[in-house]
Design an enzyme around this catalytic site. Structure first.
Site, PDB file in Angstrom:
ATOM      1  CB  CYS A 242      -0.639  -0.142   0.850  1.00 54.37           C
ATOM      2  SG  CYS A 242      -0.938  -1.118   2.389  1.00 54.37           S
ATOM      3  NE  ARG A 271       1.763  -9.522   4.869  1.00 56.97           N
ATOM      4  CZ  ARG A 271       0.729  -8.916   4.831  1.00 56.97           C
ATOM      5  NH1 ARG A 271      -0.395  -9.701   5.124  1.00 56.97           N
ATOM      6  NH2 ARG A 271       0.113  -8.369   3.689  1.00 56.97           N
ATOM      7  CD  GLN A 289      -0.729  -8.710   0.111  1.00 55.61           C
ATOM      8  OE1 GLN A 289      -0.696  -7.601   0.523  1.00 55.61           O
ATOM      9  NE2 GLN A 289      -1.953  -8.673   1.409  1.00 55.61           N
ATOM     10  CG  ASP A 291      -2.033  -5.408  -2.676  1.00 51.09           C
ATOM     11  OD1 ASP A 291      -3.664  -4.461  -1.950  1.00 51.09           O
ATOM     12  OD2 ASP A 291      -1.542  -4.954  -1.581  1.00 51.09           O
ATOM     13  CG  HIS A 293      -3.980   0.031  -2.177  1.00 46.95           C
ATOM     14  ND1 HIS A 293      -2.701  -0.610  -3.245  1.00 46.95           N
ATOM     15  CD2 HIS A 293      -4.053  -0.592  -1.272  1.00 46.95           C
ATOM     16  CE1 HIS A 293      -2.488  -1.938  -1.886  1.00 46.95           C
ATOM     17  NE2 HIS A 293      -2.626  -1.831  -0.967  1.00 46.95           N
ATOM     18  CE  LYS A 374     -10.929  -7.792   8.931  1.00 53.74           C
ATOM     19  NZ  LYS A 374     -10.012  -8.816   9.323  1.00 53.74           N
ATOM     20  CG  HIS A 420      -5.651  -1.633   1.293  1.00 53.88           C
ATOM     21  ND1 HIS A 420      -4.767  -1.530   1.794  1.00 53.88           N
ATOM     22  CD2 HIS A 420      -6.213  -0.600   3.072  1.00 53.88           C
ATOM     23  CE1 HIS A 420      -4.235  -0.218   2.776  1.00 53.88           C
ATOM     24  NE2 HIS A 420      -5.830   0.381   3.501  1.00 53.88           N
TER      25      HIS A 420
END
Length: 546
Positions: A242, A271, A289, A291, A293, A374, A420
RNA sequence: GCCCGAGUAGCUCAGUUGGCCAGAGCAGGCGCCUUGUAAGCGCCAGGUCGUCGGUUCGAUUCCGACCUCGGGCUCCA
């Protein structure tokens, strides 16, 4: 246990034998109520039970306690024939003779009250069923799940491995696994391209200032790999994408006319998962990911969430998932950031999106992140297990921390809302789930090897190669297994490798320009299929993603 | 990270109550066989018995630490 002794798997046999004795004795369960005072005397030697009694007496009421003692001022407990007493709200079956179809499964540690700051106790897992047949069914399902284990199948099908020198939770992708992954990623990219996303890329490391500004060093430090020092500057490996997407947004002035802006990246993140949490591809330390945004205005939040959810479900359907459930997580009771109106707007937006998409959901009060509410979306796989894949998170925090702005129609500066969204979640995890969902038998559009051609004898080799050549030219993934081994053995190899179509070609086929198609899952071979017909059939299958 | 358990060939597993050269099947290599539908035959190669220490005349086997994996807990894409 006295003297700090522990249970091990070997003790399960003895415990199970004792359980059978108690069951055979058919001891009645008697329910009793006691005042907290009496209960304390009764369980004077049981530190944890006293704690439960104390909490109940103090009037604390949470769901965990509700299962163990009754509410109101009294405490209930059960006693059976040989004097065993334990706290329980009940109800119980009438007597031990009513039980019997059970199996003890494993010993495991569990934190007292599920809190890692509390001492670890031991828990013995077992399962009990109404009938022996139910128990057997359940145990069979466990065996079936084990057969689908993606770690086993990834090894057997030569897809992925976890070489020791890499470290826990880090995998390498072999050619076949990489091929399937590429198909998955290509499909994802194509859908995002059509769905109005802009593609971006970002590096794997960034200076500490980025993570200070984003706040990750405050609230996510324990999940990050340790700092790297270089030329007096501190860098961190990214645990999330992000902040980089925020940098892209910030690279220029944004107008309300640009919004919503949707950035997409297949971004690899790292991670530091607890060593005991790492689990094949489903939980790894390095993963990618899918991912996105989304930066939008407050007014756009609701419609954007609805379209994100539709998009996600539509992509998941393409991979054979057609049953969904969601969790809607609302504002945490403790610390959280953002105005109430924003939380309400976003939470209602999520709720409306779920309702519009007709996805069943539960509300998890207070389970949202501190920065916004979320939705977590689960899919149900072929044997009924739920997997959490997609997550949609509204974020009021990062736009504030980075001071994001856009110029509104009024000419003034406003703060955008950030959403996200990880759809498959992680490509690695998604691949692992797909392996288990399909039990390794990928549908033709995903299968690394779609067709294997087997000449009956060496004299049919040239024809087999010409068939393979035509299929290959048409864009299919095909190989030839030459007649060095008996046909039966090669058919078996093809089946074991879960190839969707094993084609056998012999003299009849050379004469008729045909193949014998052994379709995966079919009862037997289908002889004399014209090559042209087979190609149409396969093309349809790929097109339909079957 | 914590509790319980496990590490023997590429894979699946035997085995050694401490002692001759550690075994099998599959996979791999080389031959033979030339095959119409789920394992043809033979030979060969492949192991520091997870790593490092300790006990012992001797350790793959016993003990300890560590590493990795599995099942849970916590956490989570």
């Amino acid at each position: 246990m006295p003297g700090g002794a522990t249970f091990s798997d070997e003790d399960l046999l003895a415990i199970e034998a004792r359980m059978r004795e108690v069951i055979a004795a058919d001891q009645a369960f008697e329910r009793h109520e006691a005042t907290p005072r009496e209960a304390q005397d009764l369980f004077a030697d049981h530190r944890y039970k006293l704690e439960i009694i104390e909490r109940v007496t103090a009037g604390e009421d949470d769901s965990e306690l509700a299962g163990e003692v009754s509410d109101g001022g009294s405490v209930s407990y059960y006693q059976n024939g040989d004097g065993f007493i334990d706290l329980c709200t009940g109800p119980h079956v009438a007597s031990t003779g009513r039980l019997g179809h059970f199996a003890l499964q494993k010993v495991a540690g569990a934190y007292w009250r599920g809190d890692e700051r509390q001492p670890m106790l031991q828990r013995i897992y077992g399962t009990a069923w109404a009938t022996g047949a139910d128990l057997a069914d359940y145990l069979d399902r466990l065996v079936e799940a084990d057969k689908r284990d993606h770690r086993r199948l990834a090894t057997e099908l030569d897809l992925v491995s976890w070489p020791e020198p890499l470290g826990p939770g880090l995998a390498v992708w072999h050619p076949k696994g990489a091929l399937v992954r590429k198909i998955i990623e290509d499909y994802s990219r194509a859908r995002h391209e059509a769905g109005g996303y802009d593609f971006v890329f970002s590096p794997h490391i960034a200076k500490s200032v980025l993570w200070e500004t984003s706040g990750h060093l405050d609230f996510y430090a324990e999940g990050m790999y340790p700092a790297m020092e270089l030329d007096g500057v501190t860098y961190y490996l990214k645990p999330m994408n992000c902040p980089f997407h925020v940098m892209v947004y910030q690279s220029g002035q944004r107008s309300y006319r640009d919004l919503p802006t949707r950035y997409f990246e297949l971004g690899a993140v790292y991670r530091y998962e607890l060593s005991g949490a790492v689990h094949g591809l489903l939980r790894s330390r390095g993963f990618t990911q899918d991912d996105a945004h989304i930066f939008c205005t407050r007014d756009q939040v609701a419609s954007e969430l609805a379209s994100l959810l539709d998009f996600s479900v539509s992509v998941l359907r393409a991979f054979g998932f057609d049953e969904f459930q969601a969790k809607l997580s609302t504002r945490p009771a403790e610390k959280s950031v953002g105005e109430d109106v924003l939380w309400d707007l976003a939470t209602e937006g999520l709720r409306e999106a779920l309702e519009a998409a007709e996805i069943p959901f539960t509300v998890e009060e207070g389970a949202g992140a501190f920065y916004g509410p979320k939705i977590d979306l689960d899919v149900t796989d072929a044997i009924g297990r739920a997997w959490q894949l997609t997550t949609l998170q509204v974020d009021f925090n990062l736009p504030d921390r980075f001071g994001l702005e856009y110029v509104g129609a009024d000419g003034g500066r406003h703060q955008p809302v950030m959403i996200h969204r990880a759809l498959m979640g992680s490509v690695e995890r998604f691949f692992g789930v797909l392996i288990e969902h399909y039990a390794g038998a990928f549908p033709s559009w995903l299968a690394p090897e779609q067709v294997r051609v087997l000449p009956v004898a060496a004299e049919h080799q040239a024809y087999a190669e010409s068939v393979a050549g035509r299929l290959s030219a048409a864009g299919f993934r095909v190989s030839v297994d030459a007649a060095d081994e008996p046909l039966g053995k090669r058919v078996r190899s093809g089946k074991v490798a879960k190839v969707p179509h094993v084609l056998v070609v012999g003299g009849d086929d050379v004469d008729g320009d045909t193949v014998g198609d052994n379709a995966r899952g079919a009862d037997g071979p289908e002889r004399d299929v014209p090559v042209a017909d087979f190609m149409v059939r396969l093309a349809d299958e790929v097109e339909a993603r079957r």
